[in-house]
Design a protein around this motif. Structure first.
Motif, mmCIF file in Angstrom:
data_model
loop_
_atom_site.group_PDB
_atom_site.id
_atom_site.type_symbol
_atom_site.label_atom_id
_atom_site.label_comp_id
_atom_site.label_asym_id
_atom_site.label_seq_id
_atom_site.Cartn_x
_atom_site.Cartn_y
_atom_site.Cartn_z
ATOM 1 N N PHE A 12 14.799 -34.354 -33.658
ATOM 2 C CA PHE A 12 14.846 -33.679 -32.107
ATOM 3 C C PHE A 12 15.904 -32.597 -32.086
ATOM 4 C CE2 PHE A 12 12.480 -37.597 -30.666
ATOM 5 C CZ PHE A 12 11.374 -36.905 -30.390
ATOM 6 N N HIS A 13 17.040 -32.951 -32.633
ATOM 7 C CA HIS A 13 18.016 -31.768 -32.701
ATOM 8 C C HIS A 13 17.643 -30.598 -33.199
ATOM 9 C CE1 HIS A 13 21.558 -29.570 -32.893
ATOM 10 N NE2 HIS A 13 21.612 -29.665 -34.280
ATOM 11 N N ALA A 14 17.029 -30.825 -34.499
ATOM 12 C CA ALA A 14 16.261 -29.624 -35.324
ATOM 13 C C ALA A 14 15.455 -29.058 -34.398
ATOM 14 C CB ALA A 14 15.856 -30.047 -36.741
ATOM 15 N N LEU A 15 14.408 -29.629 -33.669
ATOM 16 C CA LEU A 15 13.579 -29.048 -32.994
ATOM 17 C C LEU A 15 14.235 -28.268 -31.600
ATOM 18 C CD1 LEU A 15 10.745 -31.685 -33.346
ATOM 19 C CD2 LEU A 15 10.770 -29.389 -34.466
ATOM 20 N N SER A 16 15.277 -28.579 -31.440
ATOM 21 C CA SER A 16 15.667 -27.910 -30.047
ATOM 22 C C SER A 16 16.241 -26.611 -30.252
ATOM 23 C CB SER A 16 17.053 -28.651 -29.272
ATOM 24 O OG SER A 16 18.206 -28.458 -30.335
ATOM 25 N N ASP A 17 16.026 -25.804 -31.229
ATOM 26 C CA ASP A 17 16.359 -24.553 -31.325
ATOM 27 C C ASP A 17 15.232 -23.475 -31.792
ATOM 28 O OD1 ASP A 17 18.722 -22.608 -32.072
ATOM 29 O OD2 ASP A 17 17.117 -21.943 -33.365
ATOM 30 N N PRO A 18 14.601 -22.585 -30.894
ATOM 31 C CA PRO A 18 13.634 -21.709 -30.999
ATOM 32 C C PRO A 18 13.333 -21.225 -32.331
ATOM 33 C CG PRO A 18 15.181 -20.667 -29.543
ATOM 34 C CD PRO A 18 15.833 -21.942 -29.824
ATOM 35 N N THR A 19 14.482 -20.634 -32.835
ATOM 36 C CA THR A 19 14.300 -20.212 -34.266
ATOM 37 C C THR A 19 13.784 -21.045 -35.397
ATOM 38 O OG1 THR A 19 16.189 -18.753 -34.013
ATOM 39 C CG2 THR A 19 15.483 -19.261 -36.184
ATOM 40 N N ARG A 20 14.272 -22.617 -35.140
ATOM 41 C CA ARG A 20 13.879 -23.547 -35.925
ATOM 42 C C ARG A 20 12.462 -23.826 -35.764
ATOM 43 N NH1 ARG A 20 19.744 -25.286 -35.743
ATOM 44 N NH2 ARG A 20 19.276 -26.821 -33.718
ATOM 45 N N ARG A 21 12.167 -23.941 -34.575
ATOM 46 C CA ARG A 21 10.700 -24.322 -34.075
ATOM 47 C C ARG A 21 9.860 -23.399 -34.781
ATOM 48 N NH1 ARG A 21 12.573 -25.546 -29.100
ATOM 49 N NH2 ARG A 21 11.579 -23.790 -28.200
ATOM 50 N N ALA A 22 10.230 -21.946 -34.590
ATOM 51 C CA ALA A 22 9.397 -21.091 -35.198
ATOM 52 C C ALA A 22 9.301 -21.280 -36.685
ATOM 53 C CB ALA A 22 9.973 -19.533 -34.915
ATOM 54 N N VAL A 23 10.284 -21.582 -37.193
ATOM 55 C CA VAL A 23 10.211 -21.719 -38.582
ATOM 56 C C VAL A 23 9.089 -22.908 -39.084
ATOM 57 C CG1 VAL A 23 11.273 -22.574 -40.702
ATOM 58 C CG2 VAL A 23 12.333 -20.838 -39.352
ATOM 59 N N ILE A 24 9.165 -23.998 -38.230
ATOM 60 C CA ILE A 24 8.118 -25.072 -38.444
ATOM 61 C C ILE A 24 6.843 -24.428 -38.133
ATOM 62 C CG2 ILE A 24 7.311 -27.115 -37.151
ATOM 63 C CD1 ILE A 24 9.840 -27.888 -38.721
ATOM 64 N N SER A 25 6.540 -23.592 -37.219
ATOM 65 C CA SER A 25 5.309 -23.007 -37.039
ATOM 66 C C SER A 25 4.787 -22.289 -38.055
ATOM 67 C CB SER A 25 5.366 -22.429 -35.665
ATOM 68 O OG SER A 25 5.199 -22.915 -34.453
ATOM 69 N N ARG A 26 5.632 -21.530 -38.589
ATOM 70 C CA ARG A 26 5.287 -20.856 -39.698
ATOM 71 C C ARG A 26 5.013 -21.689 -40.856
ATOM 72 N NH1 ARG A 26 3.911 -19.514 -43.571
ATOM 73 N NH2 ARG A 26 4.230 -17.601 -44.859
ATOM 74 N N LEU A 27 5.524 -22.544 -41.178
ATOM 75 C CA LEU A 27 5.567 -23.493 -42.324
ATOM 76 C C LEU A 27 4.291 -24.455 -42.127
ATOM 77 C CD1 LEU A 27 8.976 -24.469 -43.519
ATOM 78 C CD2 LEU A 27 7.627 -22.750 -44.469
ATOM 79 N N ALA A 28 3.846 -24.543 -40.839
ATOM 80 C CA ALA A 28 2.345 -25.247 -40.830
ATOM 81 C C ALA A 28 1.305 -24.396 -41.451
ATOM 82 C CB ALA A 28 2.298 -25.569 -39.262
ATOM 83 N N GLU A 29 1.537 -23.177 -41.722
ATOM 84 C CA GLU A 29 0.440 -22.363 -42.216
ATOM 85 C C GLU A 29 0.593 -22.395 -43.976
ATOM 86 O OE1 GLU A 29 -1.969 -21.099 -40.866
ATOM 87 O OE2 GLU A 29 -1.331 -21.819 -38.760
ATOM 88 N N GLY A 30 1.858 -23.011 -44.391
ATOM 89 C CA GLY A 30 2.078 -22.886 -45.710
ATOM 90 C C GLY A 30 3.487 -22.439 -46.116
ATOM 91 N N GLU A 31 3.637 -22.777 -47.372
ATOM 92 C CA GLU A 31 4.968 -22.786 -47.811
ATOM 93 C C GLU A 31 5.551 -21.276 -47.932
ATOM 94 O OE1 GLU A 31 5.505 -24.405 -51.734
ATOM 95 O OE2 GLU A 31 4.318 -22.825 -52.573
ATOM 96 N N ALA A 32 6.714 -20.857 -47.769
ATOM 97 C CA ALA A 32 7.316 -19.770 -47.743
ATOM 98 C C ALA A 32 8.538 -19.574 -48.272
ATOM 99 C CB ALA A 32 7.127 -19.183 -46.384
ATOM 100 N N SER A 33 9.036 -18.332 -48.585
ATOM 101 C CA SER A 33 10.698 -18.285 -49.272
ATOM 102 C C SER A 33 11.669 -18.150 -48.147
ATOM 103 C CB SER A 33 10.535 -17.086 -50.293
ATOM 104 O OG SER A 33 10.417 -16.152 -49.701
ATOM 105 N N VAL A 34 12.850 -18.404 -48.383
ATOM 106 C CA VAL A 34 13.797 -18.375 -47.357
ATOM 107 C C VAL A 34 13.847 -16.520 -46.743
ATOM 108 C CG1 VAL A 34 16.209 -17.952 -46.830
ATOM 109 C CG2 VAL A 34 15.187 -19.877 -48.478
ATOM 110 N N SER A 35 13.904 -15.665 -47.627
ATOM 111 C CA SER A 35 13.688 -14.287 -47.120
ATOM 112 C C SER A 35 12.295 -13.842 -46.108
ATOM 113 C CB SER A 35 13.697 -13.273 -47.883
ATOM 114 O OG SER A 35 14.153 -13.772 -49.341
ATOM 115 N N THR A 36 11.307 -14.501 -46.709
ATOM 116 C CA THR A 36 10.140 -14.300 -45.773
ATOM 117 C C THR A 36 10.244 -14.802 -44.476
ATOM 118 O OG1 THR A 36 8.852 -14.431 -47.863
ATOM 119 C CG2 THR A 36 7.602 -14.628 -46.021
ATOM 120 N N LEU A 37 10.779 -16.051 -44.468
ATOM 121 C CA LEU A 37 10.994 -16.923 -43.239
ATOM 122 C C LEU A 37 11.689 -16.095 -42.337
ATOM 123 C CD1 LEU A 37 11.105 -20.508 -44.595
ATOM 124 C CD2 LEU A 37 9.337 -19.536 -43.065
ATOM 125 N N ALA A 38 12.857 -15.635 -42.789
ATOM 126 C CA ALA A 38 13.912 -14.772 -42.308
ATOM 127 C C ALA A 38 13.648 -13.774 -41.676
ATOM 128 C CB ALA A 38 15.213 -14.919 -43.072
#
Lengths: 110, 110
Positions: A12-38
């Motif tokens: 829940f702590h991890a999910l409490s930040d909008p950046t981190r939730r956005a990463v989760i959303s992105r990764l729901a579509e499949g894996e990605a590299s750090v720079s792509t995510l960033a």
DNA sequence: GCGATACTAAGTCAAATGCCTTATCATTCA
DNA sequence: TGAATGATAAGGCATTTGACTTAGTATCGC
């Protein structure tokens, strides 16, 4: 000692930040590299990497180095733990309201 | 300025603490006063009251003063927002895995 | 090999968190 | 009225967070 340590605390702590939730959303579509995510975030890479670290320590994501890139993916199991807790509580509250409602109906009736 | 401000930020942050999750669980059974809620926790009342404040500012609970007691209750709507977000992401990830699986099956078949 | 790319490590800083204690306010009840 | 009860205000302190910059490591492509 960290304030958050149990799996649900970390998740829940991890999910409490909008950046981190956005990463989760992105990764729901499949894996990605750090720079792509960033890329979408106007943030220095080390700052962003810390968010990934929080996500990985929470168990919500995992990562693996391939060549000079690190690839990240969701870990559905840990995500499900948190989601299941929420669903269980939601149901408990809903059932209580149902009981209350039927009790009130019966009272009115009687 | 607080790091967390959007509804989901506040909700997940509130849920990231075991004391606060226990309060949510208790309130799923019905409303309760502050001291009743605080009793199971070996914590000074002001410390506990801060947890309630976090929960209330997140919108997950609401409270009302009656006499010298304050009574707290769940607010299902805000809780549902967070639960819905989790369910939506969970489904998105699951659907992606389904697509991936059927793609792999087709590949093997072809 | 050498430069460019992709991270990672290390150190700084302001602000927030979580706990505490002490003091105060408000309400109830003997 | 006056003591006890339930909650709140105010302030202190160690730790964590989230951002930054600068510097370093590892890999890839020429």
């Amino acid at each position: 000692m960290p304030y958050h340590s149990a799996p649900l605390d970390l998740a829940f702590h991890a999910l409490s930040d909008p950046t981190r939730r956005a990463v989760i959303s992105r990764l729901a579509e499949g894996e990605a590299s750090v720079s792509t995510l960033a890329a979408p975030f106007g943030m220095a890479l080390p700052s962003f990497a810390q968010h990934l670290r929080v996500l990985e320590e929470s168990g919500l994501i995992a990562s693996e180095k391939r060549g000079r890139s690190r690839w990240c993916r969701l870990v559905p199991a840990r995500f499900a733990e948190a989601a299941d807790w929420m669903e269980a509580e939601r149901r408990r509250a809903a059932e209580r309201l149902d009981r209350l409602e039927s009790y009130l109906a019966k009272t009115e009736e009687g």
